[in-house]
Design a protein around this motif. Structure first.
Motif, PDB file in Angstrom:
ATOM      1  N   GLU A  66      32.339  21.382 -48.493  1.00  0.00           N
ATOM      2  CA  GLU A  66      32.406  20.937 -47.096  1.00  0.00           C
ATOM      3  C   GLU A  66      33.804  20.411 -46.757  1.00  0.00           C
ATOM      4  OE1 GLU A  66      29.957  21.008 -44.775  1.00  0.00           O
ATOM      5  OE2 GLU A  66      28.014  20.531 -45.670  1.00  0.00           O
ATOM      6  N   HIS A  84      37.573  23.251 -45.882  1.00  0.00           N
ATOM      7  CA  HIS A  84      37.158  24.229 -44.880  1.00  0.00           C
ATOM      8  C   HIS A  84      38.122  25.404 -44.760  1.00  0.00           C
ATOM      9  CE1 HIS A  84      39.676  21.233 -42.757  1.00  0.00           C
ATOM     10  NE2 HIS A  84      40.122  22.273 -42.103  1.00  0.00           N
ATOM     11  N   ASN A  92      32.821  29.223 -42.618  1.00  0.00           N
ATOM     12  CA  ASN A  92      31.483  29.507 -42.087  1.00  0.00           C
ATOM     13  C   ASN A  92      31.280  31.007 -41.875  1.00  0.00           C
ATOM     14  OD1 ASN A  92      31.279  26.706 -41.977  1.00  0.00           O
ATOM     15  ND2 ASN A  92      30.123  26.753 -40.074  1.00  0.00           N
ATOM     16  N   LEU A 115      29.339  26.724 -32.795  1.00  0.00           N
ATOM     17  CA  LEU A 115      30.212  25.997 -33.707  1.00  0.00           C
ATOM     18  C   LEU A 115      29.860  26.279 -35.158  1.00  0.00           C
ATOM     19  CD1 LEU A 115      30.352  22.541 -31.874  1.00  0.00           C
ATOM     20  CD2 LEU A 115      32.045  24.384 -31.819  1.00  0.00           C
ATOM     21  N   VAL A 116      28.634  26.707 -35.408  1.00  0.00           N
ATOM     22  CA  VAL A 116      28.194  27.049 -36.760  1.00  0.00           C
ATOM     23  C   VAL A 116      28.858  28.339 -37.244  1.00  0.00           C
ATOM     24  CG1 VAL A 116      26.163  27.806 -38.072  1.00  0.00           C
ATOM     25  CG2 VAL A 116      26.003  25.846 -36.533  1.00  0.00           C
ATOM     26  N   ASP A 145      35.475  29.064 -37.295  1.00  0.00           N
ATOM     27  CA  ASP A 145      36.295  28.228 -38.175  1.00  0.00           C
ATOM     28  C   ASP A 145      37.646  27.935 -37.520  1.00  0.00           C
ATOM     29  OD1 ASP A 145      34.695  28.332 -40.837  1.00  0.00           O
ATOM     30  OD2 ASP A 145      34.849  30.444 -40.265  1.00  0.00           O
ATOM     31  N   HIS A 202      37.439  26.734 -33.834  1.00  0.00           N
ATOM     32  CA  HIS A 202      36.350  25.777 -33.983  1.00  0.00           C
ATOM     33  C   HIS A 202      36.760  24.409 -33.454  1.00  0.00           C
ATOM     34  CE1 HIS A 202      34.260  22.560 -36.249  1.00  0.00           C
ATOM     35  NE2 HIS A 202      33.192  23.291 -36.018  1.00  0.00           N
ATOM     36  N   ARG A 216      34.838  22.674 -30.387  1.00  0.00           N
ATOM     37  CA  ARG A 216      34.110  21.435 -30.689  1.00  0.00           C
ATOM     38  C   ARG A 216      34.546  20.310 -29.747  1.00  0.00           C
ATOM     39  NH1 ARG A 216      31.376  19.175 -35.263  1.00  0.00           N
ATOM     40  NH2 ARG A 216      31.547  16.901 -35.311  1.00  0.00           N
ATOM     41  N   ARG A 236      28.474  28.985 -46.854  1.00  0.00           N
ATOM     42  CA  ARG A 236      29.923  29.059 -46.748  1.00  0.00           C
ATOM     43  C   ARG A 236      30.368  30.336 -47.462  1.00  0.00           C
ATOM     44  NH1 ARG A 236      28.823  25.630 -43.655  1.00  0.00           N
ATOM     45  NH2 ARG A 236      29.774  23.544 -43.424  1.00  0.00           N
ATOM     46  N   HIS A 244      32.736  20.309 -39.922  1.00  0.00           N
ATOM     47  CA  HIS A 244      31.489  20.826 -39.364  1.00  0.00           C
ATOM     48  C   HIS A 244      30.371  19.773 -39.351  1.00  0.00           C
ATOM     49  CE1 HIS A 244      32.646  25.005 -38.752  1.00  0.00           C
ATOM     50  NE2 HIS A 244      33.331  24.931 -39.890  1.00  0.00           N
ATOM     51  N   CYS A 281      27.695  17.342 -38.112  1.00  0.00           N
ATOM     52  CA  CYS A 281      26.825  17.574 -36.954  1.00  0.00           C
ATOM     53  C   CYS A 281      27.313  16.840 -35.711  1.00  0.00           C
ATOM     54  CB  CYS A 281      25.405  17.128 -37.289  1.00  0.00           C
ATOM     55  SG  CYS A 281      24.255  17.251 -35.903  1.00  0.00           S
TER      56      CYS A 281
END
Length: 416
Positions: free
Chosen positions: A61, A64, A69, A97-98, A101, A105, A109, A306, A362, A364
C-alpha cells in the motif's frame, strides 16, 4: 500440508468462502503461517498472489509507484475481466479512484476530498443524527424483533449518502437495488443473475441514472457533492462524462454498502459478546474505539488487487512485472504479529492498526463519514437498548469483494 495450503489459497477465489467466517479465518491463518505470499491459480480466474500478512499489505500500500491499481483493481472471474476490458475500449467502463493511479488519481481524488474532511463531516452531523433517530425509532416500532441487516443497516447509510449527493429520497429503492446487484453479483439473493458478466448491465443502469443527475447539476448547480463533481475541472478541462459518472457511482455505492456491512456486523458482535455490550453501555467514552474494533472485526472490503509495475521480491518470493497481488484485509486484520488476541472482540482495543480503510494514497475517501455514522448509531441506540440477542441464524453474502451480512435476525428491547 501442501494440499491444505493450496486449498486455502484457492478458497479466496470462491465467493462462498466469505459466507463462513470459521472456514475463512482457518484458511487465512494457515496461509499467514505457511505461505504468506502465495500463488493462486484458480479455475475461471487469472492467476494472482495472495498476500495475507499485515506488514506485507502495508509495504504494498505504501509503494504506490511499484504496485499499481490498474489494470486489475479487484478480483473478478476471467469472463468479467474480459468483458470489462471490452467496456474500457468502448469508453463505458467504471473509472473510479479505485481504478487509476499517479497524478490522475491525485487530481481526481482532490475533487471530492474536501467533502470528506472531518470538519465537513461535523457539518453533516445533524443530518446523520436525525437519520439515526429515525432508524432506532423504526427498531422500536418493529416491536422488538427484526432483520437488522435487511431492515435497518441496509437503509440508514444509504439515506446519509443520498443526503450528501443531494439525491431525492424517492430514488432510494432504485439505488438500494442497484448497489446490491453491483456488489452482490456472486450471491443468489442479491445478483441480477449469476452470470459474472451481468455485472456490466448494472454498471450501464448506474451510468444511465447518474447521467441524468449530472446533467441536472450542470444546468442548475446546488450545494452538494454531486454539483462539485459534475462541474469539476482538471487542468482547465471539465471531467469526461465517464469520469463524472464513475465518481458518482463510487460515492453512492461504496459509501453505502461497506458501512451497512460494518454496522450489521457490529450489532451481531455485540449480541454475541454481551460482556462487551455491557461494557460499552456502562462507558460510552469507549464508542470511538468500539467503532474501530467493529470495522476491524467485520472488514467489509475483503480485498483489493495491486499490479506489479516491475520485477520485485516480497518476503523472499519473486514477483514479476505484470503480476497481480490480492491484499487480504480480513487476514491482515487478524495478524497475530500486530493484534493481541486478534480473534477476541474488544471494544476498548488500542492501538488498533486495522487495514479496513486501506493505507497510503488510496486510503478510503469516506473513512471519516463511515466512522461518524457508526458512532452516531451507537450513541443513539445504546441509551435506549435494554436487551439484545440473536433471534435466528445470521447469513453472510457470497462475495470476494465487498461483503457482510445479508440477514441478521435479532430480538431486543428498545425504548420509544
Amino acid at each position: 500440508m501442501t494440499n491444505a495450503v493450496e486449498a486455502a489459497g484457492l478458497m479466496l477465489a470462491e465467493p462462498g468462502t466469505y459466507t463462513d467466517n470459521d472456514r475463512l479465518h482457518e484458511g487465512l491463518s494457515l496461509l499467514r503461517r505457511e505461505s504468506p505470499v502465495h500463488r493462486v491459480e484458480a479455475a475461471d480466474y487469472r492467476p494472482f498472489w495472495a498476500v495475507t500478512r499485515h506488514a506485507d499489505i502495508m509495504e504494498i500500500e505504501r509503494d504506490h509507484e511499484r504496485f499499481r491499481n490498474a489494470p486489475r483493481p479487484v478480483l473478478s472471474p476471467r469472463a468479467l475481466d474480459e468483458r470489462l476490458e471490452q467496456m474500457v475500449a468502448e469508453g463505458r467502463a467504471l473509472r473510479t479512484l479505485v481504478h487509476i493511479d499517479g497524478r490522475e488519481h491525485r487530481l481526481l481524488r482532490a475533487i471530492g476530498a474536501d467533502w470528506f474532511r472531518p470538519s465537513v463531516m461535523r457539518r453533516m452531523e445533524s443530518r446523520v443524527r436525525e437519520l439515526t433517530r429515525r432508524s432506532v425509532d423504526q427498531m422500536a416500532a418493529l416491536g422488538g424483533e427484526c432483520d437488522f441487516a435487511a431492515q435497518i443497516s441496509m437503509d440508514f447509510p444509504l439515506y446519509v449518502i443520498l443526503s450528501l449527493l443531494g439525491m431525492p429520497e424517492d430514488d432510494f429503492g432504485l439505488m438500494r437495488a442497484l448497489t446490491q446487484e453491483l456488489f452482490g453479483n456472486s450471491d443468489p439473493d442479491k445478483a441480477r443473475d449469476l452470470d459474472p458478466a451481468s455485472a456490466t448491465l448494472v454498471i450501464d443502469d448506474l451510468f444511465a441514472y447518474f447521467g441524468k443527475l449530472a446533467a441536472s447539476r450542470r444546468a442548475t448547480p446546488t450545494e452538494d457533492i454531486a454539483s462539485t463533481i459534475a462541474n469539476a475541472q482538471v487542468d482547465g478541462e471539465y471531467l469526461s462524462d465517464q469520469d463524472v459518472l464513475s465518481y458518482f457511482i463510487i460515492v453512492a455505492t461504496a459509501g453505502h454498502d461497506t458501512t451497512s456491512g460494518a454496522l450489521a456486523g457490529g450489532i451481531q458482535a455485540l449480541a454475541e459478546h454481551p460482556e462487551q455490550l455491557r461494557r460499552l453501555k456502562a462507558d460510552p467514552s469507549l464508542i470511538p474505539t468500539a467503532v474501530d474494533e467493529i470495522i476491524r472485526w467485520t472488514t467489509p472490503v475483503t480485498s483489493f488487487m495491486r499490479n506489479a509495475a516491475e520485477d520485485c521480491t516480497l518476503r523472499g518470493v519473486q514477483i514479476r512485472a505484470g503480476d497481480a497481488l490480492l491484499l487480504s484485509y480480513p487476514s491482515g486484520n487478524r495478524d497475530e504479529d500486530v493484534f493481541a488476541d486478534p480473534f477476541t472482540f474488544d471494544v476498548g482495543r488500542t492501538p488498533n492498526k486495522h487495514l479496513s480503510f486501506g493505507f497510503g494514497v488510496h486510503y478510503c475517501l469516506g473513512a471519516a463519514l463511515a466512522k461518524m455514522e457508526i458512532a452516531a448509531f451507537l450513541q443513539e441506540l445504546l441509551p435506549r437498548l435494554d436487551s439484545l440477542e440473536l433471534a435466528g441464524e445470521p447469513a453472510l453474502a457470497a462475495t470476494n469483494f465487498v461483503g457482510g451480512l445479508k440477514r441478521l435476525p435479532i430480538r431486543y428491547s428498545v425504548t420509544s
